[in-house]
Design a protein around this motif. Structure first.
Motif, PDB file in Angstrom:
ATOM      1  N   TYR A  96       0.845  -1.200   0.000  1.00 33.07           N
ATOM      2  CA  TYR A  96       0.000   0.000   0.000  1.00 33.07           C
ATOM      3  C   TYR A  96       0.876   1.245   0.000  1.00 33.07           C
ATOM      4  CZ  TYR A  96      -3.789  -3.180   0.847  1.00 33.07           C
ATOM      5  OH  TYR A  96      -4.693  -4.197   0.706  1.00 33.07           O
ATOM      6  N   LEU A  97       0.424   2.265  -0.707  1.00 33.09           N
ATOM      7  CA  LEU A  97       1.151   3.537  -0.741  1.00 33.09           C
ATOM      8  C   LEU A  97       1.106   4.190   0.629  1.00 33.09           C
ATOM      9  CD1 LEU A  97      -0.090   4.951  -4.152  1.00 33.09           C
ATOM     10  CD2 LEU A  97       2.076   3.795  -3.672  1.00 33.09           C
ATOM     11  N   GLY A  98       2.222   4.767   1.037  1.00 33.69           N
ATOM     12  CA  GLY A  98       2.336   5.388   2.355  1.00 33.69           C
ATOM     13  C   GLY A  98       1.823   6.817   2.380  1.00 33.69           C
ATOM     14  N   PRO A  99       1.960   7.466   3.536  1.00 34.89           N
ATOM     15  CA  PRO A  99       1.489   8.846   3.709  1.00 34.89           C
ATOM     16  C   PRO A  99       2.162   9.850   2.773  1.00 34.89           C
ATOM     17  CG  PRO A  99       2.087   7.864   5.831  1.00 34.89           C
ATOM     18  CD  PRO A  99       2.481   6.897   4.774  1.00 34.89           C
ATOM     19  N   TRP A 100       3.340   9.495   2.273  1.00 34.49           N
ATOM     20  CA  TRP A 100       4.035  10.399   1.348  1.00 34.49           C
ATOM     21  C   TRP A 100       3.194  10.677   0.095  1.00 34.49           C
ATOM     22  CZ3 TRP A 100       4.673   8.357  -3.418  1.00 34.49           C
ATOM     23  CH2 TRP A 100       4.645   6.974  -3.531  1.00 34.49           C
ATOM     24  N   ALA A 101       2.245   9.785  -0.245  1.00 35.29           N
ATOM     25  CA  ALA A 101       1.441   9.915  -1.464  1.00 35.29           C
ATOM     26  C   ALA A 101       0.154  10.701  -1.263  1.00 35.29           C
ATOM     27  CB  ALA A 101       1.109   8.525  -2.002  1.00 35.29           C
ATOM     28  N   ASP A 102      -0.195  11.009  -0.012  1.00 33.60           N
ATOM     29  CA  ASP A 102      -1.494  11.611   0.299  1.00 33.60           C
ATOM     30  C   ASP A 102      -1.808  12.865  -0.509  1.00 33.60           C
ATOM     31  OD1 ASP A 102      -1.904   9.588   2.082  1.00 33.60           O
ATOM     32  OD2 ASP A 102      -1.502  10.793   3.874  1.00 33.60           O
ATOM     33  N   ARG A 103      -0.886  13.817  -0.525  1.00 36.04           N
ATOM     34  CA  ARG A 103      -1.134  15.097  -1.208  1.00 36.04           C
ATOM     35  C   ARG A 103      -1.565  14.899  -2.656  1.00 36.04           C
ATOM     36  NH1 ARG A 103       3.866  16.708  -0.087  1.00 36.04           N
ATOM     37  NH2 ARG A 103       4.293  17.042  -2.271  1.00 36.04           N
ATOM     38  N   CYS A 104      -0.886  14.014  -3.358  1.00 35.03           N
ATOM     39  CA  CYS A 104      -1.183  13.811  -4.780  1.00 35.03           C
ATOM     40  C   CYS A 104      -2.441  12.971  -4.990  1.00 35.03           C
ATOM     41  CB  CYS A 104       0.008  13.160  -5.468  1.00 35.03           C
ATOM     42  SG  CYS A 104       1.421  14.284  -5.632  1.00 35.03           S
ATOM     43  N   LEU A 105      -2.622  11.936  -4.173  1.00 34.27           N
ATOM     44  CA  LEU A 105      -3.793  11.081  -4.343  1.00 34.27           C
ATOM     45  C   LEU A 105      -5.083  11.828  -4.046  1.00 34.27           C
ATOM     46  CD1 LEU A 105      -2.534   7.719  -2.799  1.00 34.27           C
ATOM     47  CD2 LEU A 105      -2.755   8.323  -5.223  1.00 34.27           C
ATOM     48  N   GLU A 106      -5.047  12.756  -3.090  1.00 32.06           N
ATOM     49  CA  GLU A 106      -6.235  13.538  -2.755  1.00 32.06           C
ATOM     50  C   GLU A 106      -6.658  14.437  -3.905  1.00 32.06           C
ATOM     51  OE1 GLU A 106      -5.043  15.474   0.838  1.00 32.06           O
ATOM     52  OE2 GLU A 106      -5.318  13.653   2.050  1.00 32.06           O
ATOM     53  N   GLN A 107      -5.703  14.860  -4.728  1.00 33.84           N
ATOM     54  CA  GLN A 107      -6.039  15.701  -5.876  1.00 33.84           C
ATOM     55  C   GLN A 107      -6.643  14.887  -7.005  1.00 33.84           C
ATOM     56  OE1 GLN A 107      -3.089  18.642  -7.001  1.00 33.84           O
ATOM     57  NE2 GLN A 107      -2.104  18.357  -5.014  1.00 33.84           N
ATOM     58  N   GLY A 108      -6.381  13.589  -6.978  1.00 37.05           N
ATOM     59  CA  GLY A 108      -6.997  12.685  -7.934  1.00 37.05           C
ATOM     60  C   GLY A 108      -6.412  12.742  -9.327  1.00 37.05           C
TER      61      GLY A 108
END
Length: 140
Positions: A96-108
């Motif tokens: 699973y992708l870690g917290p480092w990916a949150d900013r980009c994944l939230e933008q979709g």
């Protein structure tokens, strides 16, 4: 006439130069995909399924992932991470992708994901890296 000490020093420099050239040539010839072959990667939200082959047994390597949001140019790098790629019957690993990916994944989407692997020969010497680029255009 040159003294033997000077000749030895010149030979040492010449041998060192040849050794450096051989190491560089070896690095150009030996790529990560010779000992660890990434064959497929699939993203399902934060879940990643990675298929790879390790024909010569377990391999130490360095991996990194960078997610880029196409519209904004935002980048979310994972950083360089050391891992042991173990032999598996089906060659498939899920993580699973870690917290480092949150900013980009939230933008979709649209997203461009670049995965990089670099095998370590004898667990120490980095080989040329291999990359897989994945484009995610719409949310599933």
């Amino acid at each position: 006439m040159m003294c033997s000490t000077t000749l030895r020093a010149l030979y040492a420099v010449l041998y060192s130069f040849v050794a450096v050239i051989l190491v560089m040539a070896l690095w150009l010839v030996l790529s990560t995909d010779l000992i660890m072959r990434p064959t497929a990667i699939h993203y399902d939200d934060r879940r990643v399924t990675f298929v790879r082959e390790t024909p010569f047994g377990d391999v130490w390597g360095i991996w990194s992932t960078e997610i880029r949001v196409t519209g904004t140019g935002e980048e979310c790098p994972s950083g360089r991470n050391r891992a042991l790629y173990q032999v598996k019957d089906d060659n498939t690993v899920t993580y699973y992708l870690g917290p480092w990916a949150d900013r980009c994944l939230e933008q979709g989407p649209p997203l461009v994901i670049v995965d990089t692997w670099q095998a370590l020969l004898f667990g120490v010497i980095p080989l040329r890296p291999v990359r897989i680029t994945t484009v995610i255009e719409i949310a599933e």
